[in-house]
Design an enzyme around this catalytic site. Structure first.
Site, PDB file in Angstrom:
ATOM      1  N   GLU A  94      -5.469  -7.620   4.185  1.00 33.86           N
ATOM      2  CA  GLU A  94      -4.838  -8.645   5.018  1.00 33.86           C
ATOM      3  C   GLU A  94      -5.875  -9.407   5.835  1.00 33.86           C
ATOM      4  O   GLU A  94      -5.828 -10.644   5.938  1.00 33.86           O
ATOM      5  CB  GLU A  94      -3.797  -8.026   5.952  1.00 33.86           C
ATOM      6  CG  GLU A  94      -3.092  -9.067   6.807  1.00 33.86           C
ATOM      7  CD  GLU A  94      -2.173  -8.476   7.850  1.00 33.86           C
ATOM      8  OE1 GLU A  94      -2.073  -9.051   8.954  1.00 33.86           O
ATOM      9  OE2 GLU A  94      -1.547  -7.433   7.579  1.00 33.86           O
TER      10      GLU A  94
ATOM     11  N   SER B 143       5.906   0.637   4.075  1.00 35.41           N
ATOM     12  CA  SER B 143       5.856   0.456   2.620  1.00 35.41           C
ATOM     13  C   SER B 143       6.339   1.701   1.875  1.00 35.41           C
ATOM     14  O   SER B 143       6.203   1.777   0.649  1.00 35.41           O
ATOM     15  CB  SER B 143       4.436   0.091   2.173  1.00 35.41           C
ATOM     16  OG  SER B 143       3.484   0.977   2.728  1.00 35.41           O
TER      17      SER B 143
ATOM     18  N   HIS C  65       0.820  -1.205   0.000  1.00 35.26           N
ATOM     19  CA  HIS C  65       0.000   0.000   0.000  1.00 35.26           C
ATOM     20  C   HIS C  65       0.859   1.262   0.000  1.00 35.26           C
ATOM     21  O   HIS C  65       1.028   1.941   1.011  1.00 35.26           O
ATOM     22  CB  HIS C  65      -0.935  -0.011   1.215  1.00 35.26           C
ATOM     23  CG  HIS C  65      -2.082  -0.946   1.054  1.00 35.26           C
ATOM     24  ND1 HIS C  65      -2.816  -1.427   2.106  1.00 35.26           N
ATOM     25  CD2 HIS C  65      -2.639  -1.500  -0.064  1.00 35.26           C
ATOM     26  CE1 HIS C  65      -3.764  -2.241   1.656  1.00 35.26           C
ATOM     27  NE2 HIS C  65      -3.675  -2.293   0.342  1.00 35.26           N
TER      28      HIS C  65
ATOM     29  N   CYS D  55       3.511 -11.741   2.659  1.00 30.55           N
ATOM     30  CA  CYS D  55       4.537 -11.600   3.687  1.00 30.55           C
ATOM     31  C   CYS D  55       4.583 -12.879   4.519  1.00 30.55           C
ATOM     32  O   CYS D  55       3.537 -13.382   4.949  1.00 30.55           O
ATOM     33  CB  CYS D  55       4.221 -10.405   4.579  1.00 30.55           C
ATOM     34  SG  CYS D  55       5.314 -10.266   6.021  1.00 30.55           S
TER      35      CYS D  55
ATOM     36  N   SER E  34      -2.462   2.922   3.699  1.00 33.59           N
ATOM     37  CA  SER E  34      -1.484   2.083   4.397  1.00 33.59           C
ATOM     38  C   SER E  34      -1.833   2.004   5.876  1.00 33.59           C
ATOM     39  O   SER E  34      -1.753   3.000   6.601  1.00 33.59           O
ATOM     40  CB  SER E  34      -0.070   2.663   4.229  1.00 33.59           C
ATOM     41  OG  SER E  34       0.830   2.065   5.132  1.00 33.59           O
ATOM     42  N   SER E  35      -2.212   0.822   6.335  1.00 26.85           N
ATOM     43  CA  SER E  35      -2.597   0.646   7.742  1.00 26.85           C
ATOM     44  C   SER E  35      -1.461   0.991   8.678  1.00 26.85           C
ATOM     45  O   SER E  35      -1.634   1.744   9.639  1.00 26.85           O
ATOM     46  CB  SER E  35      -3.048  -0.799   7.980  1.00 26.85           C
ATOM     47  OG  SER E  35      -3.307  -1.030   9.354  1.00 26.85           O
TER      48      SER E  35
ATOM     49  N   HIS F 148      -0.241  -8.718   1.222  1.00 24.82           N
ATOM     50  CA  HIS F 148      -1.301  -8.839   2.223  1.00 24.82           C
ATOM     51  C   HIS F 148      -1.928 -10.228   2.256  1.00 24.82           C
ATOM     52  O   HIS F 148      -2.621 -10.568   3.214  1.00 24.82           O
ATOM     53  CB  HIS F 148      -2.386  -7.792   1.948  1.00 24.82           C
ATOM     54  CG  HIS F 148      -1.826  -6.410   1.765  1.00 24.82           C
ATOM     55  ND1 HIS F 148      -1.633  -5.851   0.531  1.00 24.82           N
ATOM     56  CD2 HIS F 148      -1.407  -5.502   2.673  1.00 24.82           C
ATOM     57  CE1 HIS F 148      -1.119  -4.642   0.673  1.00 24.82           C
ATOM     58  NE2 HIS F 148      -0.963  -4.406   1.953  1.00 24.82           N
TER      59      HIS F 148
ATOM     60  N   CYS G 178       3.723  -7.522  13.608  1.00 22.91           N
ATOM     61  CA  CYS G 178       5.075  -7.945  13.255  1.00 22.91           C
ATOM     62  C   CYS G 178       6.105  -7.072  13.961  1.00 22.91           C
ATOM     63  O   CYS G 178       5.819  -5.962  14.430  1.00 22.91           O
ATOM     64  CB  CYS G 178       5.270  -7.913  11.741  1.00 22.91           C
ATOM     65  SG  CYS G 178       5.469  -6.265  11.045  1.00 22.91           S
TER      66      CYS G 178
END
Length: 313
Positions: free
Chosen positions: A129, A271, A44, A99, A227-228, A77, A199
């Protein structure tokens, strides 16, 4: 106008994002332009996607848009079983850029499904995701639940005492901890990670922004609006009582936002490319910024190997 620039050392692209981008560029070199299709944005970030598109990657939202005989890449995602099955039924050359951290969560959900356990996913409903994660549950869809806040947990009803939980990898660590605590209190037998599935890169970048914000009058986060993890960085800074802005690049900085700022903090989502950070710094220095001075420490970033579909080539 004069202000100091503090730059978070722990910033920018994580290993999963780097792997996804390398996956697309490697596939382009192997299979050629306009033969490589990517389902959804591979990561993203607008700059990354546009760059890959210019290099010849084709981004689609549906597998039906992919022509026969093409190469199809799943984004970082991840996707659900139904999406993967559809791609396989088409006979497409599939390369999975999910990922590895997300893949581990997929395995956990698939195992829960095989055991007939209910699953609670903590995350943003509709995020790619999360959709991919719940799509790995092969059982009764009524046994899969998505929550985000403690209030969501209060309204949650589980059908059995056999339940596990998983979390989106890019959530706010502090806010997720509250939701996990609410889950464990309401459903004492629920099984899951000790803390969450966010993560390591997410945790490190949030910690860095938290410390950065304590020193600044304004924090800028380089990252795209969808983008989260970038949005969570902005929120972390705001929780420290500091104004924070999420920007794609320097073109979105308004000079009035810099008024009265003595110390400006800068970081980047997982990202966001480093050249975007450099462009922001150059802009800031043209308008009174000095430095940058790096803040905090940096942990060596691990690197994930390319998908096995490419390593065989």
């Amino acid at each position: 106008m004069s202000f100091k620039i503090l730059l978070a050392r722990e910033r920018g692209m994580c290993a999963g994002v780097d792997r996804a981008i390398r996956t697309v560029t490697t596939a382009l070199s192997l299979y050629g332009k306009d033969r490589v299709y990517v389902l959804h944005e591979v990561v993203h970030n607008r700059h990354v996607v546009e760059g890959l598109r210019q290099d010849g990657a084709v981004f689609v939202e549906k597998i039906s848009e992919v022509p026969d005989g093409a190469v199809l890449i799943f984004s970082a995602h991840g996707v659900g079983d139904a999406t993967e099955d559809e791609a396989k039924s088409r006979g497409l050359k599939i390369i999975d850029a999910t990922c590895p951290v997300v893949t581990a969560i997929h395995r956990k959900v698939a195992k829960a499904s095989a055991q007939g356990a209910e699953v609670v996913v903590i995350g943003h409903r509709g995020h790619q995701e999360v959709e991919g994660t719940i799509g790995r549950y092969a059982g009764d869809p009524d046994l899969v639940h998505v929550v985000l806040t403690p209030e969501d947990v209060n309204n949650l009803t589980l059908q059995t005492d056999n339940a596990v939980f998983a979390t989106q990898t890019t959530l706010s660590i502090d806010e997720t901890a509250k939701t996990v605590a609410a889950l464990r209190e309401r459903f004492p037998t629920i099984r899951g990670p000790k803390r969450d599935d966010t993560c390591n890169a997410t945790q490190l970048r949030q910690n860095a922004v938290r410390e950065l914000a304590k020193q600044c009058d304004l924090v800028l986060i380089a990252g795209s609006k969808n983008s989260s993890n970038s949005n969570r960085l902005r929120e972390v800074a705001e929780h420290e009582g500091v104004k924070a802005l999420l920007i794609d690049d320097e073109s979105e900085i308004r000079l009035e936002d810099l008024g009265g700022v003595k110390v400006l903090g800068l970081s980047a989502g997982a990202s966001a490319p480093e050249d975007v950070v450099r462009g922001i710094i150059a802009f800031l220095k043209k308008h009174g910024g000095t430095g940058p001075e790096e803040s905090g420490s940096a942990t060596p970033e691990r690197q994930f190997p390319l998908p096995r579909e490419l390593s065989k080539k």
